[in-house]
Scaffold this active site. Structure first.
Site, PDB file in Angstrom:
ATOM      1  N   CYS A   1       0.840  -1.195   0.000  1.00 31.02           N
ATOM      2  CA  CYS A   1       0.000   0.000   0.000  1.00 31.02           C
ATOM      3  C   CYS A   1       0.878   1.249   0.000  1.00 31.02           C
ATOM      4  CB  CYS A   1      -0.904  -0.008   1.227  1.00 31.02           C
ATOM      5  SG  CYS A   1      -1.858   1.508   1.388  1.00 31.02           S
ATOM      6  N   CYS A  59      -4.489  -0.108   0.031  1.00 33.10           N
ATOM      7  CA  CYS A  59      -5.169  -1.236   0.659  1.00 33.10           C
ATOM      8  C   CYS A  59      -6.638  -0.905   0.888  1.00 33.10           C
ATOM      9  CB  CYS A  59      -4.478  -1.643   1.950  1.00 33.10           C
ATOM     10  SG  CYS A  59      -4.513  -0.369   3.199  1.00 33.10           S
ATOM     11  N   HIS A 100      -7.712   7.541  -1.863  1.00 29.33           N
ATOM     12  CA  HIS A 100      -7.081   7.945  -3.119  1.00 29.33           C
ATOM     13  C   HIS A 100      -8.155   8.279  -4.164  1.00 29.33           C
ATOM     14  CE1 HIS A 100      -4.239   7.827  -6.522  1.00 29.33           C
ATOM     15  NE2 HIS A 100      -5.151   7.099  -7.158  1.00 29.33           N
ATOM     16  N   HIS A 157     -10.175   9.455  -8.889  1.00 32.89           N
ATOM     17  CA  HIS A 157      -9.908   8.275  -9.700  1.00 32.89           C
ATOM     18  C   HIS A 157     -10.853   7.168  -9.232  1.00 32.89           C
ATOM     19  CE1 HIS A 157      -5.479   9.573 -10.638  1.00 32.89           C
ATOM     20  NE2 HIS A 157      -6.396  10.321 -11.254  1.00 32.89           N
ATOM     21  N   CYS A 211     -15.718   0.075  -8.701  1.00 34.06           N
ATOM     22  CA  CYS A 211     -16.078   1.430  -9.102  1.00 34.06           C
ATOM     23  C   CYS A 211     -16.505   2.187  -7.856  1.00 34.06           C
ATOM     24  CB  CYS A 211     -17.209   1.412 -10.130  1.00 34.06           C
ATOM     25  SG  CYS A 211     -17.789   3.079 -10.500  1.00 34.06           S
ATOM     26  N   CYS A 230     -11.955 -66.497 -17.315  1.00 32.40           N
ATOM     27  CA  CYS A 230     -12.320 -65.911 -16.024  1.00 32.40           C
ATOM     28  C   CYS A 230     -11.157 -65.129 -15.426  1.00 32.40           C
ATOM     29  CB  CYS A 230     -12.829 -66.977 -15.063  1.00 32.40           C
ATOM     30  SG  CYS A 230     -11.718 -68.369 -14.888  1.00 32.40           S
ATOM     31  N   HIS A 272     -10.950 -71.898 -11.050  1.00 34.72           N
ATOM     32  CA  HIS A 272     -11.846 -70.865 -11.536  1.00 34.72           C
ATOM     33  C   HIS A 272     -11.606 -69.593 -10.727  1.00 34.72           C
ATOM     34  CE1 HIS A 272     -15.264 -69.012 -13.306  1.00 34.72           C
ATOM     35  NE2 HIS A 272     -15.971 -69.008 -12.192  1.00 34.72           N
TER      36      HIS A 272
END
Lengths: 103, 510
Positions: free
Chosen positions: B46, B67, B76, B82, B95, B168, B464
């Site tokens: 930041c 931050c 800011h 801005h 926004c 098998c 088997h």
């Protein structure tokens, strides 16, 4: 910056160093991705999604912002992360740090 | 929420285009290259509180990071007017005039493309995003409105297999493979990309893929695996013909052919070019560590070999013949004599203990010691270095010696859940203290659950094969060629197991 660094407490500087190492190596992204996967797997994400949807439904989409939502779900979200996930992440961070020279 | 952004973002885009977003996203969010990450690590703090704080945002209008927590980015935005900033963790645009994040189709596409490109180069992982069906997929779904829901009582996945003449041995392995959870997930997710394009009907993996479709199609009549048999005959010539074959031999041969047919498909991993990444190796390959300790200088030489199965001796009553010559555990050549003394019963755990105990190689089998540089008497110990996701235990019931061939019918009890921790290299290593503590913490990770058992009935000359398989987590079924019948767990555990299939209960993240 040197002056500024000197004024910061020691553990804060350490914390920054660790954070930088984690980012530099890409480990942070890897861990985040891992955490994301774990939270999805344990159902944390779905549970929270339902909770968030309920809030949105209750208030109407026009009256909710992401920040409101974050503020509202965070306590529950934090509390419901399984201990195992936290422990695992901590262990992984520890392992990573123990492999880093100069820390 | 919509994907048209907001008036403020739209006006920003008309004035400055998407370039500011593109740059911020590429340099500070994806940060694919080593330099980019370094830059990110050094410069993402930041600008007001000079700290690396979570939820850092980058101003879209000028070079400024602030931050969110201490509201420095808000400040800011207010002071400089801005009103747009990018969240540096996820790339969402905030926004400040609207007071919320806004979503713009064009920016989302840029973000997705950048991530995809970096993922393709293996620099970052592609984020898992929810399935967004295409119009073709939607149409397919609408044309096929029938949805299959798996319930406790559904028999989907169970299908008998016609015996094509002493086949098998193949049928029981097919049953075990089609009920291997990870293999099923792989094939039902249609993950196989055939590597034999010009000759796709020769690909055993494609055939297995079709077999899974057959098994999970919901059809109840037995399947006739003639194509599979033909492919096996073509690719594993030693199994061709209508003679009785060994199911274990078939299993290994089948894995080998599948593994070879997967080759080329993500077969190279980033870390080790020799390490195969095919689905067979991902699921079945473990690492066996062999430690040979010189009895003179105690120097240990270690090798690690991959394995697909573990062949276990059933042990003999005469407390191991006096000459200790069972060097080759892979073959049963060590015990030519005194073989009539097989115990009436033993346990899988005992077999594994015997498998992993240190063994004196004897004076007739001296091995050159690296430290002493001469042949020395030594001991050898096998341990599990890396556990496979699916462990196949082969109980050596068929004994072949120069004098006779016979079947050992010793009852071997095996558990539903198996903990492999005590057979791990990290546990057995005297000098591996650190490994030991890690194994301690993750001992849950070494737990296995039984999911298939292959049984052999009859004698060595004629017999088997049947198979028990697990379905829906805890239901057991007996597969006897074309016949499928319900079984209890107790019946499974009481049976004379020949091949035991266990899968890991906790999967590590790659």
């Amino acid at each position: 910056m040197a002056d500024l660094d000197d004024k910061k407490p020691r553990d804060m500087r350490m914390k920054e160093k660790i954070n930088q190492k984690l980012i530099e190596t890409g480990e942070k992204e890897r861990l985040k991705e891992l955490l994301r996967t774990q939270l999805i797997e344990c159902g944390w994400r779905d549970e929270l999604k339902v909770h968030a949807k309920e809030i949105v439904k209750e208030r109407g989409i026009e009256n909710v912002t992401v920040d409101n939502l974050i503020a509202e779900v965070t306590p529950k979200a934090r509390a419901s992360v399984p201990d195992a996930v936290k422990k695992d992440l901590l262990q992984r961070i520890r392992t990573f740090l123990s492999q880093q020279p100069g820390l | 929420m919509n994907l048209d952004g907001c008036a403020h973002l739209r006006s920003f885009k008309t004035r400055k285009g998407t370039e500011p977003f593109r740059i911020v996203h590429s340099y500070f969010i994806i940060a694919a290259s080593q330099e980019a990450r370094k830059r990110k690590a050094n410069s993402c703090y930041c600008h007001m509180c000079k700290q690396h704080r979570p939820r850092l945002h980058a101003c879209l209008h000028c070079v400024f990071f602030g931050c969110h927590g201490a509201r420095h980015i808000h400040e800011h935005a207010r002071v400089k007017q801005h009103n747009l900033a990018v969240d540096l963790s996820y790339g969402a645009v905030m926004c400040f005039s609207c007071g919320d994040y806004v979503y713009d189709r064009e920016l989302e596409t840029i973000a997705r493309d950048q991530r995809r490109k970096a993922a393709k180069n293996g620099q970052v992982k592609e984020l898992c995003c929810p399935w967004d069906p295409t119009s073709a997929e939607i149409e397919l779904l609408q044309r096929n409105p029938k949805r299959r829901k798996i319930t406790e009582s559904s028999t989907i996945g169970l299908r008998g297999l016609i015996n094509l003449g002493n086949t098998c041995f193949m049928n029981c392995i097919v049953q075990a493979l089609t009920h291997t959870p990870l293999l099923r997930d792989y094939f039902l997710a249609d993950r196989h990309n055939c590597q034999m394009e010009d000759n796709a009907n020769m690909c055993l993996v494609c055939e297995l893929s079709r077999l899974f479709q057959e098994f999970y199609s919901g059809v109840r009549v037995p399947h006739i695996p003639f194509r599979l048999l033909h492919l096996v005959w073509t690719h594993a010539r030693h199994l061709a013909g209508y003679e009785q074959q060994d199911a274990h031999e078939f299993f290994i041969a089948a894995l080998d052919v599948i593994h070879r047919h997967c080759k080329g498909q993500n077969s190279e991993s980033e870390t080790n070019p020799h390490h195969c990444n095919c689905i067979i190796d991902q699921i079945f390959t473990g690492g066996l560590q062999s430690d040979v300790t010189c009895q003179h200088c105690r120097c240990v030489s270690t090798t690690i070999d991959p394995f697909w199965d573990i062949s276990l001796d059933l042990g003999s009553d005469d407390a191991r013949n006096n000459n200790n010559d069972t060097v080759n555990r892979g073959t049963s050549s060590g015990k030519l004599n005194g073989c009539d003394n097989h115990p009436e019963s033993t346990t899988l755990t005992d077999c594994l203990k015997r498998f992993t105990r240190a063994e004196h190689l004897g004076s007739s089998a001296k091995i050159k010691c690296n430290a002493c540089q001469i042949n020395r008497e030594s001991t050898k110990q096998l341990t599990m270095k890396k556990l496979p996701l699916v462990a196949c235990f082969h109980l050596k019931r068929f004994e072949h010696s120069t004098r006779y061939h016979k079947k050992i019918s010793t009852y071997v009890s095996f558990p539903q859940y198996l903990d492999m921790t005590s057979f791990m290299s990290s546990r057995r290593n005297d000098n591996g203290y650190i490994n030991g503590t890690i194994a301690e913490i993750n001992s849950d990770n070494n737990r296995y659950a039984l999911f298939a058992v292959v049984n052999h009935l009859g004698t060595i000359e004629s017999g088997h094969y049947t198979c028990y398989i697990r379905q829906h987590k805890d239901q057991w079924f007996k597969c006897d060629d074309a016949l499928i019948s319900k079984a209890t767990l107790q019946q499974v555990l009481d049976s004379e197991g020949y091949l035991l299939f266990y899968h890991k209960q906790f999967l590590e993240y790659e």
